[in-house]
Enzyme design. Structure first.
Site, mmCIF file in Angstrom:
data_model
loop_
_atom_site.group_PDB
_atom_site.id
_atom_site.type_symbol
_atom_site.label_atom_id
_atom_site.label_comp_id
_atom_site.label_asym_id
_atom_site.label_seq_id
_atom_site.Cartn_x
_atom_site.Cartn_y
_atom_site.Cartn_z
ATOM 1 N N ARG A 109 -15.782 1.878 5.810
ATOM 2 C CA ARG A 109 -14.985 1.421 7.096
ATOM 3 C C ARG A 109 -14.460 2.698 7.468
ATOM 4 O O ARG A 109 -14.044 3.539 7.301
ATOM 5 C CB ARG A 109 -13.818 0.772 6.724
ATOM 6 C CG ARG A 109 -12.871 0.353 7.863
ATOM 7 C CD ARG A 109 -11.877 -0.845 7.718
ATOM 8 N NE ARG A 109 -10.910 -0.883 8.504
ATOM 9 C CZ ARG A 109 -9.769 -0.775 8.701
ATOM 10 N NH1 ARG A 109 -9.129 -0.695 7.600
ATOM 11 N NH2 ARG A 109 -8.787 -0.914 9.632
ATOM 12 N N HIS A 154 -7.454 2.035 16.075
ATOM 13 C CA HIS A 154 -6.763 2.232 14.730
ATOM 14 C C HIS A 154 -5.495 3.024 15.224
ATOM 15 O O HIS A 154 -5.514 4.209 15.018
ATOM 16 C CB HIS A 154 -7.447 2.650 13.604
ATOM 17 C CG HIS A 154 -6.802 2.691 12.250
ATOM 18 N ND1 HIS A 154 -7.281 2.133 11.165
ATOM 19 C CD2 HIS A 154 -5.456 3.058 11.867
ATOM 20 C CE1 HIS A 154 -6.624 2.194 10.098
ATOM 21 N NE2 HIS A 154 -5.587 2.800 10.614
ATOM 22 N N GLU A 199 -3.893 -3.718 12.129
ATOM 23 C CA GLU A 199 -2.568 -4.253 12.091
ATOM 24 C C GLU A 199 -1.843 -3.911 13.568
ATOM 25 O O GLU A 199 -1.048 -3.237 13.608
ATOM 26 C CB GLU A 199 -1.878 -2.879 11.178
ATOM 27 C CG GLU A 199 -2.482 -2.855 9.603
ATOM 28 C CD GLU A 199 -1.861 -1.889 8.574
ATOM 29 O OE1 GLU A 199 -1.129 -1.129 9.252
ATOM 30 O OE2 GLU A 199 -2.058 -2.226 7.717
ATOM 31 N N ASN A 335 -5.125 -6.325 5.147
ATOM 32 C CA ASN A 335 -4.602 -5.215 4.533
ATOM 33 C C ASN A 335 -3.380 -5.731 3.594
ATOM 34 O O ASN A 335 -2.556 -6.473 4.255
ATOM 35 C CB ASN A 335 -4.155 -4.057 5.265
ATOM 36 C CG ASN A 335 -5.338 -3.470 6.184
ATOM 37 O OD1 ASN A 335 -6.445 -3.715 6.028
ATOM 38 N ND2 ASN A 335 -4.883 -2.863 7.157
ATOM 39 N N TYR A 337 -0.534 -4.306 0.842
ATOM 40 C CA TYR A 337 0.064 -3.214 0.164
ATOM 41 C C TYR A 337 1.144 -3.657 -0.670
ATOM 42 O O TYR A 337 1.441 -3.532 -1.949
ATOM 43 C CB TYR A 337 0.521 -1.983 0.856
ATOM 44 C CG TYR A 337 -0.769 -1.175 1.518
ATOM 45 C CD1 TYR A 337 -1.438 -0.192 0.757
ATOM 46 C CD2 TYR A 337 -1.273 -1.489 2.636
ATOM 47 C CE1 TYR A 337 -2.359 0.514 1.392
ATOM 48 C CE2 TYR A 337 -2.317 -0.862 3.365
ATOM 49 C CZ TYR A 337 -2.967 0.252 2.509
ATOM 50 O OH TYR A 337 -4.004 1.084 3.117
ATOM 51 N N GLU A 403 -8.083 -3.011 3.391
ATOM 52 C CA GLU A 403 -7.239 -2.069 2.940
ATOM 53 C C GLU A 403 -6.525 -2.408 1.760
ATOM 54 O O GLU A 403 -5.741 -3.520 1.816
ATOM 55 C CB GLU A 403 -6.225 -1.188 3.832
ATOM 56 C CG GLU A 403 -6.930 -0.585 4.927
ATOM 57 C CD GLU A 403 -6.008 0.083 5.718
ATOM 58 O OE1 GLU A 403 -4.898 0.360 5.483
ATOM 59 O OE2 GLU A 403 -6.237 0.152 7.088
HETATM 60 C C1 BGC Z 1 -2.899 1.595 7.808
HETATM 61 C C2 BGC Z 1 -3.261 3.017 7.739
HETATM 62 C C3 BGC Z 1 -2.298 3.657 6.518
HETATM 63 C C4 BGC Z 1 -2.377 2.941 5.215
HETATM 64 C C5 BGC Z 1 -1.235 3.558 4.237
HETATM 65 C C6 BGC Z 1 -2.215 0.953 6.839
HETATM 66 O O1 BGC Z 1 -0.647 0.384 7.271
HETATM 67 O O2 BGC Z 1 -3.681 0.992 8.475
HETATM 68 O O3 BGC Z 1 -3.566 3.698 8.547
HETATM 69 O O4 BGC Z 1 -2.751 5.048 6.197
HETATM 70 O O5 BGC Z 1 -1.492 1.665 5.879
HETATM 71 O O6 BGC Z 1 0.007 3.666 4.543
#
Ligand code: BGC
Length: 487
Positions: A109, A154, A199, A335, A337, A403
């Site tokens: 990507r 982005h 995002e 994404n 995390y 992501e």
């Molecule tokens: C974003 C990336 C960022 C990653 C880690 C995502 O929010 O798309 O650009 O580097 O998280 O923080």
């Protein structure tokens, strides 16, 4: 970092030993599993133009809001770092693509730097060198039989559009974004998956709400949300109308954190639901169901009354607009995390972070939870829960995980923590697919390379590969034999 022997295949998981992680507070259990992924599942890596390309003013590229923000306020970035050179991917893209292919990935990507194509952001001068750069980059991806996943936006808005119009809060951006996207789509015929915007929550909440990131503006996150979501829909509709023979699918990419109710009280359960609606639903609901989510409308009306204001901060969506946005998806980009707790705090209208005040929610974490170097908390049962929630809330869309990843502070080249986290994330995705029947068809890790991590500069490392130069000049480490480095 990955070594050459760590090629990812659909069954690379088989060797993983089973581990059970118990989270003490509410005793959530998460069992790492050792199953295979479905046939044809895409594994890959994600990058973005601003974070890796460098060459900020080369070959006709115009200034964007991040160039401007950093050059004007160098102290807002850790160590006064900037992305003028970054990973120098503008010159080394062939090496990047080779590194991704060398891991056995089937998807890669990238994102397009708007001002490399249209230096001022507007139609007018179209920079052929910029278009050719992305055409060559995509040819390289396709050469290795990887799927080309391309994000149109982005975080790097042309500075001229910020200056002339106030950026993403101005509805004029909708047509301007369509004009730019049309040029890119027309030229890049070999793309397999288009992402319109990455995002929108981060764009609006932090760029136009709290002002933490470029362009650094405040209190306009809801105007931004409307313009961004309309822009997404306008590009999707333009694509479907003007390129009916193209096979590539198109979607928006949402940052989906999980919020677990802090207690079993009905108020905390409602608070968790509310913040999910503020962070995800505000963008997903208009696309997948139609209009703003009910919980957001109700809360914003309550805020209006609390502030004794004549008008709500949440702009209205007309019936025509609701219809225009609804259904503009071929899949959902996600994404993921972070996992956090949500606790009701709906009577409070001050203090704390803006997104928490907006939602009337106090967000906390458990001290024993795993944290990455940015301080984000990761809980694997949360990773599974968010996909289940997306499936149930939005009628089981197909999902491409664009992501997931883990950052450290780069003090070692031995990537044990990144490997441990990747296994846990992938186990959670596997559970979501096989136990919860979520239709996930691919997962791309963030990121291929250690890169410019926005306001954290180069202090946080998400990459599968690092830069030998970065290590030698900044921390004096030697290249590890277990790791890849790029020169
Ligand atoms: C974003 C990336 C960022 C990653 C880690 C995502 O929010 O798309 O650009 O580097 O998280 O923080």
């Amino acid at each position: 970092m990955f070594s050459a022997n760590d090629c990812i295949t659909n069954s690379w998981f088989l060797s993983i030993t089973t581990a059970v992680i118990i989270f003490c507070n509410l005793c959530y259990a998460f069992e790492e599993n050792n199953g295979s992924f479905p046939e044809g599942f895409f594994f890959g890596a994600s990058t973005s133009a601003y974070q890796i390309e460098g060459a900020w003013n080369i070959d006709g590229k115009g200034e964007n809001i991040w160039d401007h923000f950093i050059h004007e306020n160098p102290m807002r970035i850790v160590n006064n770092d900037n992305a003028d050179v970054a990973c120098d991917s503008y010159h080394k893209y062939k090496e990047d693509v080779f590194l991704a292919a060398s891991l056995g990935f089937s998807a890669y990507r990238i994102s397009i730097s708007w001002t490399r194509i249209l230096p001022s952001g507007y139609m007018g001068i179209v920079n052929e060198v910029g278009l050719k750069y992305y055409e060559d980059l995509i040819d390289e991806i396709v050469k290795y039989n990887m799927k080309a996943v391309v994000t149109l936006y982005h975080f790097d808005l042309p500075q001229q559009l910020q200056k002339d119009f106030g950026g993403w809060t101005n509805p004029k951006l909708i047509d301007i974004f369509v004009d730019y996207s049309r040029i890119v789509i027309e030229r890049l015929e070999k793309v397999d998956y288009w992402i319109t915007l990455n995002e929108p929550k981060v764009i609006c909440n932090y760029g136009y709400g709290s002002g933490e990131i470029a362009p650094g503006l405040k209190y306009q996150e809801f105007e931004c949300a409307k313009v961004v979501i309309m822009s997404h829909a306008a590009v999707y509709r333009m694509y479907k109308n003007e390129f009916p023979n193209r096979k590539a699918k198109m979607a928006i990419n949402l940052d989906c954190e999980w919020f677990e109710p802090k207690t079993t009280s009905s108020k905390d359960i409602a608070a968790a639901q509310r913040i999910l609606e503020f962070e995800i639903g505000i963008f997903a609901h208009p696309i997948f169901k139609g209009g703003w989510p009910k919980a957001v409308k109700e809360r914003m009306e309550k805020r209006r009354l609390m502030e004794n204001s004549a008008i709500s901060q949440l702009p209205k969506l007309t019936e025509k607009e609701i219809e225009f946005i609804n259904g503009t998806f071929d899949f959902l980009g996600v994404n993921h995390y972070v996992t956090q707790y949500a606790e009701d705090d709906s009577e409070n209208n001050v203090g704390r972070k803006r997104n928490e005040i907006n939602a009337g929610v106090l967000v906390t974490v458990d001290p024993p939870w795993n944290k990455n170097s940015l301080g984000s908390t990761v809980a694997m049962w949360g990773a599974r829960n968010v996909f289940k929630w997306l499936k149930e809330t939005y009628n089981n869309p197909e999902i491409f995980i664009c992501e997931y990843g883990y950052s450290d502070n780069g003090t070692t080249l031995e990537d044990n923590e990144r490997i441990r986290f990747s296994r846990m994330y992938l186990s959670a995705f596997h559970d979501a697919i096989y136990k919860d029947e979520v239709r996930i068809f691919g997962a791309m890790t963030w990121s291929l390379l250690d890169n410019f991590e926005w306001t954290s500069g180069y202090s946080s490392h998400f990459g599968l590969f690092t830069s030998i130069k970065m290590i030698l000049t900044k921390r004096g480490f030697r290249r590890s034999q277990h790791s890849f480095s790029r020169s």
